[in-house]
Design an enzyme around this catalytic site. Structure first.
Site: not given
Ligand SMILES: Nc1ncnc2c1ncn2[C@@H]1O[C@H](COP(=O)(O)OP(=O)(O)OP(=O)(O)O)[C@@H](O)[C@H]1O
Ligand SMILES: [Mg+2]
Lengths: 468, 430
Positions: B173, B40-42, B44-47, B71
């Site tokens: 959040d 997934s990408s969020g 702040y970055g990509r997971v 991440k």
């Molecule tokens: N430990 C994990 N195991 C499996 N999937 C994960 C894990 N951590 C994150 N993910 C997946 O990656 C997505 C994004 O992670 P996270 O929320 O930490 O990042 P973000 O960049 O802050 O995202 P956002 O801004 O969309 O909330 C999560 O919604 C989830 O689907």
């Molecule tokens: Mg998130």
């Protein structure tokens, strides 16, 4: 952060023994002319951080965090193999973020360039390119093992003490004085994280300020690596009790057999300054008090038992010999520091929040408005190594440190320890290290990284230059 | 003595020897993990999904072969060139907090790798998340989440949140996508990117981030412009998440009013109306502080609504203690809102069916949501996958930029299999 210091990275990974601290300087020792210079460098670097921090308008706690980062970094690295000025800037930059008061990287670079190019440092090579600082940040955070949450003694101080007759929670807020404002910060920090005692010390404002300043000063040594912060705080309180003239007077009155506090107040002030002879009621709040939130009512009490100082210390449930050892180390720091001459390039010295003036008398620039009555008190602070904290509070002057004559600044060999001198020492160490690197066949040696294998140094340098 | 060339190098780059030493000792992401795919990408970055490499080099820490989520924070770019630009406040926060905490119901950070101007946070892998569960029930099963599962998820969420709150961390959040579940049914709170210590912050809470919490989960005091807020904002979000689990759609699905050009926070009219439609318009009796809220006058101009929470709950929670529980989580006055500790002791959790340690315990296999979908990276150069591009050993050290591939524009959504609708995105500032 977490109320639980015992579960923190700080406690679990970053309180080290003296042997580790010594080991960390082993390589520097090879390149320094006199091992003592390394101790002066420790003071010098802390002052640098303080100066840059003040220029960046960082608060004291952020500066303290930056300093701890710096010390931790040099637990793993050598001065002679790095650029401490770039490290200092990175420490300030990361600390500001870690303490939730981030600064634009451009500001850090330009202020660092400004501060370090001043005459006292003469560093003209600080990189103007922000990516250099950002790159250093990466390495720094990596060397810090991402442990960016630091506990400081300030919190313990504020948890254990409250200012007499004032609402600490209101946060002071004296104009232009960052420290004054910070005295109130964090008062609702929750419970102490050790012991079971609930005792609180009511300190004269001057004594509290002094303890705060002593804590500021401890960052000029390795104490923050060697001891948990609450012990440093208690040692600082202990020293403040002994050194703060009105408070000391009161304690003396209590410890003198048969004397009442009233009669002693007028007689025992032997320090050169007695501008503020108000007796400081130092007392232990009742541990039995069921009303835990009675601080306001306590303040209103007109008559109270003079505090049993020994009892308060005992109630803290910490090792008093250890506290005495820390206090002794703080005094040694002042003794050393007294021989180091650092004139501020501007009138607003970065060192104006120090308690140094209370311990040593060679410099008269100590001008905190808060320490009336403590300045230049030249108190004898002959802390007993046995750990007794009650008996050695007599005002026998002059045992604590060299008396303040200019002679003290100049060493027997005629060397005057100044920033300019220490920068020279540093550059010489660095050059020595590089010369060795060039002479030996490779860079892998001497470091624990290794793995590069023998190669001609010029070739390696060339290669890194091409890559970097 | 140093020759001229060496000494000028010493002048211009005194850190060279240090960097070389460090780079030589550095173990790369690629050498430690096999990247299995993109999750997934969020914001702040990509997971990515990754597996510890099963070779002797892993140091025999027993973790070899374990699955992780990595991440990768997106590096800031200056123009087209990726350069060191400083670690973002959000990354520092998430790293610093994660290094201090450890709890069964909070996702565990295994390590952080700093490499190639990027930050990689390696977490224990969680197969599911709340959003997935909601989708599975609403799209595939077309049924309500059974009460035992509902309670277990909520209970464990609160248990993790209690831990965070006890350590003085506000999550700020909480929303279904950020609450993960392992394949063994353990809830793991994730994404501490907005979390903060409330412990004597040097800055007041509002100073750093003007907007916190994705709009649908944002507490009324935030919507009313409160400058000071506390743990109660997370408890509100728990209420929203519970309601969403129960009804399979967001309970307060408002439209976010966007920040204006001066980055002033606008009045969130629509979101407040969505809340009022269910909970009624708050008055001074139930929320004495409301008249001092910056948006009070704006709020006064809105239509007046009656409280319908009981009716809302009738068909969705179907339990009087469940209604009472939600009612208390949705208390307007933050002072009266149910804190985590009390929430965990609420009667709802004592009523049958009771929560279970494995939230999926009572479910048949087909009722458990499918495994997280992974895809090939839609930004393939981001983190080269072994099968696509074998990674030469020794490159990709922190000091070198040689192997760094710049990041392509982030797209929303990603490989999670869900459309990320606008409301789920949080608005972050600063
Ligand atoms: N430990 C994990 N195991 C499996 N999937 C994960 C894990 N951590 C994150 N993910 C997946 O990656 C997505 C994004 O992670 P996270 O929320 O930490 O990042 P973000 O960049 O802050 O995202 P956002 O801004 O969309 O909330 C999560 O919604 C989830 O689907
Ligand atoms: Mg998130």
């Amino acid at each position: 952060m977490a109320t639980d210091f015992w579960a923190s990275s700080h406690h679990k990974r970053w309180v080290v023994d003296r042997a580790s601290v010594k080991r960390a300087r082993a390589e520097d020792l090879l390149y320094v002319d006199d091992p003592e210079y390394l101790d002066f460098l420790a003071i010098f670097f802390a002052n640098c951080i303080s100066r840059l921090g003040k220029k960046l308008q960082l608060r004291q706690r952020v500066i303290a965090t930056a300093t701890v980062f710096f010390r931790r970094f040099y637990l793993k690295n050598s001065y002679c193999e790095t650029d401490p000025f770039l490290v200092i800037a990175a420490c300030c930059y990361v600390a500001a973020k870690a303490e939730e008061s981030p600064l634009p990287i451009k500001n850090v670079v330009s202020d660092a360039r400004f501060v370090f190019s001043q005459e006292m440092y003469g560093i003209k090579t600080f990189p103007s390119d922000t990516s250099k600082l950002a790159e250093m940040e990466f390495y720094l955070v990596d060397d810090l093992e991402c442990d960016l949450t630091i506990f400081h003694p300030y919190r313990t101080l504020m948890t254990l003490c409250y200012k007499e007759g004032s609402n600490v929670g209101a946060g002071g807020g004296a104009d232009g004085n960052i420290e004054a404002g910070e005295l109130g910060a964090g008062i609702d920090d929750g419970q102490r994280y050790w012991g079971t005692g609930e005792g609180r010390l009511e300190l004269h404002e001057g004594a509290l300020q002094m303890a705060w300043f002593i804590i500021n000063d401890t960052y000029r040594s390795d104490l923050c690596l060697l001891y948990p912060p609450h012990l440093i705080a208690i040692a600082a309180i202990y020293l403040a009790l002994v050194l703060h003239t009105p408070t000391r007077t009161l304690i003396q009155s209590q410890t003198a057999p048969g004397s009442s506090s009233a009669s002693a107040t007028g007689s025992a002030c032997s320090g050169p300054t007695t501008a503020n002879p108000t007796p400081a009621p130092v007392r232990r709040s009742s541990r039995q008090a069921s009303n835990a939130s009675s601080s306001s009512s306590k303040k209103n009490q007109q008559h109270h038992q003079p505090q049993d100082f020994v009892g308060f210390m005992a109630s803290l449930n910490v090792s008093m010999p250890l506290i005495a050892t820390i206090a002794q180390e703080i005094i040694s720091l002042y003794t050393l520091w007294d021989r180091y001459k650092e004139d501020s390039p501007t009138s607003t010295s970065s060192l104006d929040s120090s308690a140094k003036g209370s311990f040593t008398s060679n410099q008269g620039r100590h001008n905190s408005p808060f320490t009336t009555g403590t300045k230049r008190s030249a108190t004898g602070t002959n802390t007993s190594r046995s750990g007794s904290v009650t008996t050695n509070v007599s005002a026998s002057a002059g045992t604590g440190s060299h008396a303040g004559t200019p002679m003290d600044i100049v060493r027997e060999d005629g060397v005057e320890i100044t920033p300019v001198f220490l920068v020279k020492v540093l550059l010489k160490m660095r050059e020595g290290k590089w010369t060795d690197l060039a002479a030996r066949s490779g860079l892998g040696e001497g470091g624990d990284g290794g793995g590069n294998g023998p190669r001609a140094v010029n070739k390696i340098l060339g290669r890194t230059q091409a890559a970097g | 003595m140093l020759d001229e060339w060496s000494s000028s190098l010493l002048q211009t780059d005194p850190m060279r020897a240090y960097r070389m030493k460090r780079d030589a000792a550095h173990r790369t992401v690629q050498s430690k993990y096999t990247i299995l795919g993109f999750i997934s990408s969020g914001t702040y970055g990509r997971v990515y999904k990754a597996q510890s490499r099963d070779d002797v080099d892993t140091g025999g820490d027993g973790k070899a072969g374990k699955i992780h989520a990595i991440k990768k924070f997106k590096p800031d770019k200056e123009g087209d060139v990726v350069a060191y630009t400083g670690i973002s406040q959000s990354a520092i926060r998430e790293i610093a907090l994660n290094r201090e905490i450890s709890h069964e119901n909070v996702v565990a950070l295994k390590e952080v790798i700093l490499e190639d101007k990027s930050i990689y946070m390696v977490f224990d892998y969680a197969e599911h998340d709340f959003l997935q569960v909601i989708h599975h029930y609403s799209q595939t099963l077309r049924a309500q989440i059974p009460p035992a599962v509902l309670k277990s998820l909520t209970y464990q969420l609160l248990n993790g949140l209690l831990y965070l709150h006890t350590t003085h961390i506000l999550h700020r959040d909480l929303k279904p996508a950020n609450i993960l579940i392992t394949s063994s049914g353990t809830v793991k709170i994730g994404d501490l990117g907005l979390a903060r210590l409330t412990h004597s912050p040097l800055q007041p809470l509002f100073a750093g981030d003007k907007v916190v919490v994705t709009i649908w989960y944002r507490a009324p005091e935030l919507l009313m412009g409160a400058k000071h807020y506390n743990k109660a904002i997370d408890c509100w979000a728990v209420g929203c998440v519970l309601a969403e689990l129960a009804s399979l759609r967001p309970i307060f699905k408002g439209e976010e009013a966007k920040l204006d050009s001066k980055k002033n926070v606008p009045f969130q009219r629509d979101q407040l109306i969505k809340i009022f439609e269910v909970l009624g318009t708050p008055d001074e009796r139930e929320w004495p502080g409301i008249k001092d809220m910056p948006e009070y006058n704006n709020m006064k101009r809105l239509d007046h609504f009656q409280n319908h929470l009981q009716e809302w709950c009738n068909s969705r929670i179907r339990s009087s203690s469940g209604f009472d529980f939600l009612r208390q989580l949705f208390a307007y006055d933050p002072e009266n809102r149910l804190p985590c500790r009390e929430a965990l002791q609420h009667k709802w959790f004592q009523d049958e069916p009771k929560p279970t340690a494995n939230a999926f315990q009572t479910l048949a296999a087909h009722q458990i949501p499918p495994h997280r979908r992974i895809t090939q990276d839609d930004a393939p150069s981001m983190m080269p996958m072994p099968q696509v591009q074998p990674h030469p050993q020794g490159s990709g050290k922190p000091g070198s930029s040689a192997s760094f591939a710049s990041m392509t524009q982030l797209s929303g959504g990603g490989g999670g299999g869900y459309q990320t609708s606008g409301g789920r995105k949080k608005a972050r500032m600063g």
